[in-house]
Design a protein around this motif. Structure first.
Motif, PDB file in Angstrom:
ATOM      1  N   ASN A 205     -10.315 -25.527   9.288  1.00  0.00           N
ATOM      2  CA  ASN A 205      -9.482 -24.361   9.607  1.00  0.00           C
ATOM      3  C   ASN A 205     -10.025 -23.026   9.120  1.00  0.00           C
ATOM      4  O   ASN A 205      -9.535 -21.977   9.529  1.00  0.00           O
ATOM      5  N   PHE A 206     -11.020 -23.050   8.242  1.00  0.00           N
ATOM      6  CA  PHE A 206     -11.530 -21.787   7.702  1.00  0.00           C
ATOM      7  C   PHE A 206     -12.436 -21.112   8.735  1.00  0.00           C
ATOM      8  O   PHE A 206     -13.272 -21.750   9.364  1.00  0.00           O
ATOM      9  N   ASN A 207     -12.257 -19.794   8.955  1.00  0.00           N
ATOM     10  CA  ASN A 207     -13.070 -19.050   9.903  1.00  0.00           C
ATOM     11  C   ASN A 207     -13.268 -17.633   9.391  1.00  0.00           C
ATOM     12  O   ASN A 207     -12.762 -17.259   8.331  1.00  0.00           O
ATOM     13  N   LEU A 208     -14.006 -16.822  10.137  1.00  0.00           N
ATOM     14  CA  LEU A 208     -14.301 -15.453   9.717  1.00  0.00           C
ATOM     15  C   LEU A 208     -13.032 -14.619   9.584  1.00  0.00           C
ATOM     16  O   LEU A 208     -12.901 -13.824   8.644  1.00  0.00           O
ATOM     17  N   ASN A 209     -12.108 -14.788  10.524  1.00  0.00           N
ATOM     18  CA  ASN A 209     -10.860 -14.029  10.455  1.00  0.00           C
ATOM     19  C   ASN A 209     -10.067 -14.354   9.185  1.00  0.00           C
ATOM     20  O   ASN A 209      -9.414 -13.476   8.607  1.00  0.00           O
ATOM     21  N   THR A 210     -10.115 -15.616   8.760  1.00  0.00           N
ATOM     22  CA  THR A 210      -9.432 -16.012   7.533  1.00  0.00           C
ATOM     23  C   THR A 210     -10.052 -15.313   6.329  1.00  0.00           C
ATOM     24  O   THR A 210      -9.342 -14.823   5.440  1.00  0.00           O
ATOM     25  N   LEU A 211     -11.371 -15.230   6.316  1.00  0.00           N
ATOM     26  CA  LEU A 211     -12.070 -14.547   5.223  1.00  0.00           C
ATOM     27  C   LEU A 211     -11.725 -13.062   5.212  1.00  0.00           C
ATOM     28  O   LEU A 211     -11.402 -12.494   4.158  1.00  0.00           O
ATOM     29  N   LEU A 212     -11.787 -12.417   6.384  1.00  0.00           N
ATOM     30  CA  LEU A 212     -11.467 -10.991   6.480  1.00  0.00           C
ATOM     31  C   LEU A 212     -10.005 -10.729   6.134  1.00  0.00           C
ATOM     32  O   LEU A 212      -9.682  -9.731   5.476  1.00  0.00           O
ATOM     33  N   GLY A 213      -9.124 -11.627   6.565  1.00  0.00           N
ATOM     34  CA  GLY A 213      -7.706 -11.500   6.238  1.00  0.00           C
ATOM     35  C   GLY A 213      -7.470 -11.607   4.737  1.00  0.00           C
ATOM     36  O   GLY A 213      -6.632 -10.891   4.180  1.00  0.00           O
ATOM     37  N   GLY A 214      -8.215 -12.489   4.081  1.00  0.00           N
ATOM     38  CA  GLY A 214      -8.106 -12.640   2.640  1.00  0.00           C
ATOM     39  C   GLY A 214      -8.610 -11.415   1.899  1.00  0.00           C
ATOM     40  O   GLY A 214      -8.023 -10.989   0.904  1.00  0.00           O
ATOM     41  N   ILE A 215      -9.678 -10.828   2.401  1.00  0.00           N
ATOM     42  CA  ILE A 215     -10.235  -9.618   1.780  1.00  0.00           C
ATOM     43  C   ILE A 215      -9.251  -8.451   1.896  1.00  0.00           C
ATOM     44  O   ILE A 215      -8.974  -7.742   0.919  1.00  0.00           O
ATOM     45  N   ALA A 216      -8.718  -8.255   3.102  1.00  0.00           N
ATOM     46  CA  ALA A 216      -7.759  -7.157   3.322  1.00  0.00           C
ATOM     47  C   ALA A 216      -6.524  -7.327   2.446  1.00  0.00           C
ATOM     48  O   ALA A 216      -6.062  -6.376   1.798  1.00  0.00           O
ATOM     49  N   LEU A 217      -6.004  -8.543   2.402  1.00  0.00           N
ATOM     50  CA  LEU A 217      -4.814  -8.817   1.595  1.00  0.00           C
ATOM     51  C   LEU A 217      -5.104  -8.625   0.107  1.00  0.00           C
ATOM     52  O   LEU A 217      -4.279  -8.078  -0.631  1.00  0.00           O
ATOM     53  N   GLY A 218      -6.290  -9.051  -0.332  1.00  0.00           N
ATOM     54  CA  GLY A 218      -6.649  -8.946  -1.741  1.00  0.00           C
ATOM     55  C   GLY A 218      -6.712  -7.515  -2.233  1.00  0.00           C
ATOM     56  O   GLY A 218      -6.219  -7.196  -3.319  1.00  0.00           O
ATOM     57  N   VAL A 219      -7.313  -6.635  -1.435  1.00  0.00           N
ATOM     58  CA  VAL A 219      -7.423  -5.226  -1.820  1.00  0.00           C
ATOM     59  C   VAL A 219      -6.030  -4.593  -1.919  1.00  0.00           C
ATOM     60  O   VAL A 219      -5.702  -3.926  -2.914  1.00  0.00           O
ATOM     61  N   VAL A 220      -5.215  -4.805  -0.907  1.00  0.00           N
ATOM     62  CA  VAL A 220      -3.867  -4.229  -0.895  1.00  0.00           C
ATOM     63  C   VAL A 220      -3.003  -4.836  -2.003  1.00  0.00           C
ATOM     64  O   VAL A 220      -2.240  -4.135  -2.682  1.00  0.00           O
ATOM     65  N   ASN A 221      -3.135  -6.130  -2.204  1.00  0.00           N
ATOM     66  CA  ASN A 221      -2.359  -6.837  -3.226  1.00  0.00           C
ATOM     67  C   ASN A 221      -2.658  -6.285  -4.622  1.00  0.00           C
ATOM     68  O   ASN A 221      -1.757  -6.067  -5.428  1.00  0.00           O
ATOM     69  N   TYR A 222      -3.938  -6.053  -4.897  1.00  0.00           N
ATOM     70  CA  TYR A 222      -4.328  -5.511  -6.197  1.00  0.00           C
ATOM     71  C   TYR A 222      -3.656  -4.156  -6.444  1.00  0.00           C
ATOM     72  O   TYR A 222      -3.066  -3.921  -7.498  1.00  0.00           O
ATOM     73  N   PHE A 223      -3.756  -3.271  -5.460  1.00  0.00           N
ATOM     74  CA  PHE A 223      -3.224  -1.919  -5.655  1.00  0.00           C
ATOM     75  C   PHE A 223      -1.698  -1.892  -5.692  1.00  0.00           C
ATOM     76  O   PHE A 223      -1.107  -0.993  -6.296  1.00  0.00           O
ATOM     77  N   SER A 224      -1.036  -2.882  -5.075  1.00  0.00           N
ATOM     78  CA  SER A 224       0.426  -2.932  -5.157  1.00  0.00           C
ATOM     79  C   SER A 224       0.862  -3.155  -6.600  1.00  0.00           C
ATOM     80  O   SER A 224       1.860  -2.579  -7.057  1.00  0.00           O
ATOM     81  N   ILE A 225       0.124  -3.985  -7.341  1.00  0.00           N
ATOM     82  CA  ILE A 225       0.429  -4.231  -8.753  1.00  0.00           C
ATOM     83  C   ILE A 225      -0.011  -3.058  -9.614  1.00  0.00           C
ATOM     84  O   ILE A 225       0.731  -2.591 -10.495  1.00  0.00           O
ATOM     85  N   TYR A 226      -1.211  -2.553  -9.355  1.00  0.00           N
ATOM     86  CA  TYR A 226      -1.754  -1.449 -10.161  1.00  0.00           C
ATOM     87  C   TYR A 226      -0.860  -0.210 -10.072  1.00  0.00           C
ATOM     88  O   TYR A 226      -0.516   0.396 -11.095  1.00  0.00           O
ATOM     89  N   PHE A 227      -0.474   0.158  -8.857  1.00  0.00           N
ATOM     90  CA  PHE A 227       0.351   1.358  -8.686  1.00  0.00           C
ATOM     91  C   PHE A 227       1.763   1.150  -9.240  1.00  0.00           C
ATOM     92  O   PHE A 227       2.390   2.108  -9.713  1.00  0.00           O
TER      93      PHE A 227
END
Length: 287
Positions: A205-227
């Protein structure tokens, strides 16, 4: 107020990213596991202090971050189970109403004071979250089915209250990036354990979109906690006000984004919830 606005924006974007996962056929589980590794990496990259990685376990907040990381994974899975068994609407209400827990926590532990208008604003916020989340279709469930939403409510509230406690008692402002990175590292470790038991599914089930989706979510997720941590330092608003505005504004903003980006239909009850949300934010912020 700027950091609070940025926290609301980042948290709202998380819901938008999840919505896009379906469109781009992203495997949600593996994207979420990848997101924790990315969020951890962002925190490490942004950290400008002198602390070495080997010294992190000696920090007074280390145990707290480990527990928070576990809570992140556990609460997410509880949310998934509750959504499947009792419905998304009920789960959403349980998650957003959890801001009551850190509000009570702040009042009891830090002797924070709330004026009459702020109390009215918080009560309106509870109603706003309900009406903004409820769907037209009736939701029928047994009393025993309340267990999962109750656990989601408690888990989400404990996470917010724990963030406030650690921010207030144990953590210096310069440690925010490394603190956030450690929280996500703990969640990533737990996610890795889950992934090990699902290696067969990962290969298929792992594909490029899953990787890109994880990267996008990770960046936003980090800043939601930081801010959010930065917003809790506000000299004008106490933690009760910050958590109330944060959660209610997220409901309001994500609802509006759903209308604009995904053409979602909003019922009269939802619109009344948005109106109540705006009123509650004004009362809490300026009351």
């Amino acid at each position: 107020m700027a950091f609070l606005a940025l926290s609301i924006l980042a948290s709202s974007l998380i819901f938008i990213i999840f919505k896009l996962y379906t469109r781009f056929k992203v495997n949600t589980l593996f994207a979420i596991v990848a997101n924790y590794f990315v969020a951890c990496s962002v925190g490490l990259i942004r950290y400008e202090g002198t602390t070495q990685i080997t010294e992190v376990p000696e920090k007074p907040w280390f145990l707290g971050t480990f527990i928070l990381g576990i809570l992140f994974i556990v609460v997410f899975n509880l949310m998934a189970m509750a959504s499947q068994k009792v419905g998304v609407a009920v789960t959403s209400v349980a998650t957003k109403m959890s801001f009551v827990i850190p509000v009570i926590f702040g009042l009891l532990l830090y002797n924070e004071e709330l004026g009459t208008f702020k109390v009215i604003g918080i009560l309106l916020a509870l109603a706003a979250v309900y009406f903004a989340s409820v769907k037209d279709s009736s939701i029928k469930f047994k009393k025993s089915s309340l267990i999962l939403p109750a656990l989601v409510f408690l888990g989400s509230g404990i996470i917010d209250a724990s963030l406030k406690y650690i921010q207030e008692i144990h953590i210096k402002e310069e440690d925010y990036p490394i603190f956030s990175a450690t929280v996500f590292a703990s969640a990533a470790f737990m996610g890795l354990v889950i992934t090990i038991f699902k290696l067969k599914d990962l290969r298929s089930n792992f594909n490029l979109n899953t990787l890109l989706g994880g990267i996008a979510l990770g960046v936003v997720n980090y800043f939601s906690i930081y801010f959010l941590l930065k917003a809790l330092q506000n000299d004008t608003l106490n933690s009760a006000s910050v958590f109330t505005i944060n959660n209610v504004a997220i409901v309001m903003f994500t609802t509006l984004l759903g209308i604009l980006l995904f053409k979602e239909k909003i019922s009269p009850k939802n619109w009344s919830g948005i109106a109540l949300a705006i009123t509650s934010i004004i009362l809490v912020a300026f009351g």
